[in-house]
Scaffold this active site. Structure first.
Site, short mmCIF file in Angstrom:
data_model
loop_
_atom_site.label_atom_id
_atom_site.label_comp_id
_atom_site.label_asym_id
_atom_site.label_seq_id
_atom_site.Cartn_x
_atom_site.Cartn_y
_atom_site.Cartn_z
N GLY A 164 0.79 -1.22 0.00
CA GLY A 164 0.00 0.00 0.00
C GLY A 164 0.83 1.28 0.00
O GLY A 164 0.30 2.35 0.28
N GLY A 165 2.13 1.19 -0.32
CA GLY A 165 2.91 2.40 -0.55
C GLY A 165 3.77 2.89 0.60
O GLY A 165 4.55 3.82 0.42
N GLU A 200 13.21 -3.54 -6.56
CA GLU A 200 12.71 -3.83 -7.91
C GLU A 200 13.14 -2.71 -8.86
O GLU A 200 13.36 -1.58 -8.43
CB GLU A 200 11.16 -3.83 -7.93
CG GLU A 200 10.51 -5.06 -7.34
CD GLU A 200 8.99 -4.94 -7.27
OE1 GLU A 200 8.45 -3.83 -7.52
OE2 GLU A 200 8.35 -5.94 -6.96
N HIS A 208 -1.99 0.50 -12.94
CA HIS A 208 -2.24 -0.51 -11.91
C HIS A 208 -3.39 -1.37 -12.41
O HIS A 208 -4.51 -0.90 -12.56
CB HIS A 208 -2.60 0.18 -10.59
CG HIS A 208 -3.04 -0.77 -9.52
ND1 HIS A 208 -2.47 -0.79 -8.28
CD2 HIS A 208 -3.98 -1.73 -9.51
CE1 HIS A 208 -3.05 -1.74 -7.55
NE2 HIS A 208 -3.97 -2.31 -8.28
N LYS A 237 -7.43 4.57 -4.19
CA LYS A 237 -8.09 4.50 -5.48
C LYS A 237 -9.34 5.37 -5.49
O LYS A 237 -10.03 5.46 -4.47
CB LYS A 237 -8.48 3.04 -5.79
CG LYS A 237 -7.27 2.13 -5.96
CD LYS A 237 -7.67 0.67 -5.94
CE LYS A 237 -6.42 -0.21 -5.93
NZ LYS A 237 -6.75 -1.59 -5.53
N ASN A 290 -3.42 -9.41 -2.67
CA ASN A 290 -4.31 -9.08 -1.55
C ASN A 290 -5.21 -10.27 -1.27
O ASN A 290 -5.89 -10.77 -2.17
CB ASN A 290 -5.15 -7.85 -1.88
CG ASN A 290 -4.27 -6.66 -2.22
OD1 ASN A 290 -3.24 -6.43 -1.59
ND2 ASN A 290 -4.63 -5.93 -3.26
N ARG A 292 -8.03 -10.79 0.33
CA ARG A 292 -9.34 -10.38 0.87
C ARG A 292 -10.27 -10.03 -0.28
O ARG A 292 -9.84 -9.95 -1.43
CB ARG A 292 -9.14 -9.12 1.72
CG ARG A 292 -8.52 -7.99 0.89
CD ARG A 292 -8.53 -6.63 1.55
NE ARG A 292 -8.22 -5.60 0.59
CZ ARG A 292 -7.00 -5.17 0.29
NH1 ARG A 292 -5.95 -5.66 0.90
NH2 ARG A 292 -6.82 -4.22 -0.62
N VAL A 295 -12.53 -3.46 -2.09
CA VAL A 295 -13.52 -2.40 -2.22
C VAL A 295 -14.17 -2.46 -3.61
O VAL A 295 -15.39 -2.36 -3.75
CB VAL A 295 -12.87 -1.00 -2.00
CG1 VAL A 295 -13.87 0.11 -2.28
CG2 VAL A 295 -12.29 -0.89 -0.60
#
Ligand code: MV4
Length: 450
Positions: A164-165, A200, A208, A237, A290, A292, A295
């Site tokens: 998540g950054g 990387e 994305h 997002k 992820n 899960r 959203v």
């Protein structure tokens, strides 16, 4: 199927899960904080238990409080929604030890995917394309310099425990590497309790793109196309769509076949999302997974006709994918989601308070997922998402026209919302032409300033 499920979440996703349970004939137990006493997820569940004060750490993230509620209500399973405890392997382990089914993958798999560098190596093993980078974590700034020289600048340092950054640094020259290495490691240690980094090749203006998967508990995996999620600001997002205009049927088939094999080998179960970056040559590279429901899952539901939350419940109760899905899942039309946030449309400051008027758009091809209502209150303690507006059309042009119509009929008074920001984005020529990447919002907002 389960008799009774506890929903360990709040807001629109708690309501979304309650609705899926209701339609499957499963009883529901809501948990709520003192700030959410009058929430719709509390009102529409069969039972509701207050688990603590407003702050998430005192309620929704409090594992003993959630487990106690599950024991008292005598549930068979817990659905964690997204965020909160959804990717907490320790929580999934406590569920297992308490004989409560955690609706998601096994804790071992959640833990593997939470260690971003291990996830990267696991994908590489299975022929999923990854970016050039380190093999495992990098122990010292000296080693970082060697790896960077071998793959070529610019590179990006990422936290092994991150995602998540957070704990990331872009490194453009050898000179600045040592300082950035130590800064990233310190930030990661403070944020995640683990300062280990990996490296990387840095992609300057990636798109994305993420693939939705479903895996049953019998080794079967299906990939349900991709979502384009490049319209974001500060890793939040704002707009998601499916399918991506950049992904050809051939690319989709290749990635799907590889992912299906890979996730079956790993022993993945339930719903998951595999995130990729796309470079200027339209090549896709795995970055993280992820574990899960996300959203933005409704755009996939729109183009496939599959209810992903019901699928999660059916998978967790032992059903096979072949009994859940139609023989062939077709990609139908185009779907777009706007995240409606309670925040100022230019300053992005959060806006809590009482909603004085609330009109939700409807009609052909429109879906609104929300737990808000007129006279409802947006508490200041949680994320700012108050509604998701999802449209489906026969193609992107129809979906866009529908979204513009729906946005113009979405009325929220009493608090600030991002509705007018979305209207601005839908007038943008680059957005309309599909010419965007993860830097789009920066350019869009800079243009608006001047
Ligand atoms: C990158 C990248 C460029 N190159 N990795 C940001 C969040 C995390 N999930 C991964 N991120 C990025 N990783 C390489 N090798 C650029 C980003 C990135 C980004 C990625 C997806 C969506 C929005 C983004 C915004 C800034 C940076």
């Amino acid at each position: 199927m389960f008799r009774k499920v506890l929903v360990a979440n709040r807001g629109e996703i708690a309501l979304r899960v309650i609705n899926a349970c209701r339609e499957l004939g499963v009883r529901t137990v809501a948990v709520y904080s003192e700030a959410d006493r009058n929430s719709l997820h509390v009102r529409f569940a069969d039972e509701a238990i207050c688990i603590g004060p407003p702050r998430p750490t005192d309620s929704y993230l409090n594992v003993p409080a959630v487990i106690a509620a599950a024991e008292i209500a005598d549930v068979d399973a817990i659905h964690p929604g997204y965020g909160l405890l959804s990717e907490n392997a320790n929580f999934a382990e406590v569920c297992r030890a308490s004989n409560i089914k955690f609706i998601g993958p096994p804790p071992e798999v959640t833990r593997l995917m939470g260690e971003k560098e291990k996830a990267r190596q696991a994908m590489k093993q299975a022929n999923v394309p990854i970016l050039p980078g380190s093999d495992g974590v990098i122990a010292t700034a000296d080693e970082a310099l060697q790896v960077a020289r071998s793959i070529g600048f610019p590179v990006i340092l990422k936290a092994k425990a991150g995602g998540g950054g957070r704990g990331m640094r872009i490194v453009r020259t050898a000179e600045e590497l040592p300082n950035l290495y130590h800064a990233a490691s310190t930030e990661a240690a403070n944020a995640f309790g683990n300062g280990e980094l990996y490296m990387e090749k840095f992609i300057e203006q990636p798109r994305h793109i993420e693939f939705q998967v479903l895996a049953d508990e019998h080794g079967n995996v299906t990939t349900l196309f991709e979502r384009e999620c490049s319209i974001q600001r500060r890793h939040q997002k704002l707009i998601e769509e499916a399918p991506s205009l950049q992904v050809t049927p051939k690319m989709r088939e290749e990635i799907s076949a590889t992912l299906n094999r890979c996730l079956s080998e790993i022993g993945y179960q339930n719903a998951g999302t595999i995130e990729f970056l796309m470079d200027e040559d339209r090549k896709l590279y795995f970055i993280e997974m992820n574990t899960r429901i996300q959203v933005e899952h409704p755009v996939t539901e729109a183009i496939t006709g599959i209810d992903l939350v019901k699928a999660q419940l059916r998978i967790a109760s032992g059903e096979k994918l072949s009994d859940i899905l139609p023989p062939k899942v077709e990609l139908r039309g185009h779907a777009i989601e706007c995240r409606i946030n309670a925040e100022h449309p230019q300053k992005f400051t959060p806006s809590a308070g009482k909603i004085t008027a609330f009109n939700v758009p409807g009609g052909n091809g429109i879906r609104v997922d929300t737990a808000q209502y007129a006279e409802g209150v947006v508490p200041p303690y949680y994320d700012s998402l108050i509604a998701k507006l999802i449209v489906h059309g026969k193609d992107r042009a129809e979906a866009m026209a529908r979204m513009e119509r729906a946005l113009s009929q979405f009325v929220v008074q009493g608090i600030d919302t991002s509705i007018s920001l979305h209207q601005g984005i839908f007038q943008d020529e680059d957005f309309r032409n599909g010419q965007f990447d993860t830097k789009f919002m920066e350019r869009f907002l800079a243009r608006r300033q001047s």
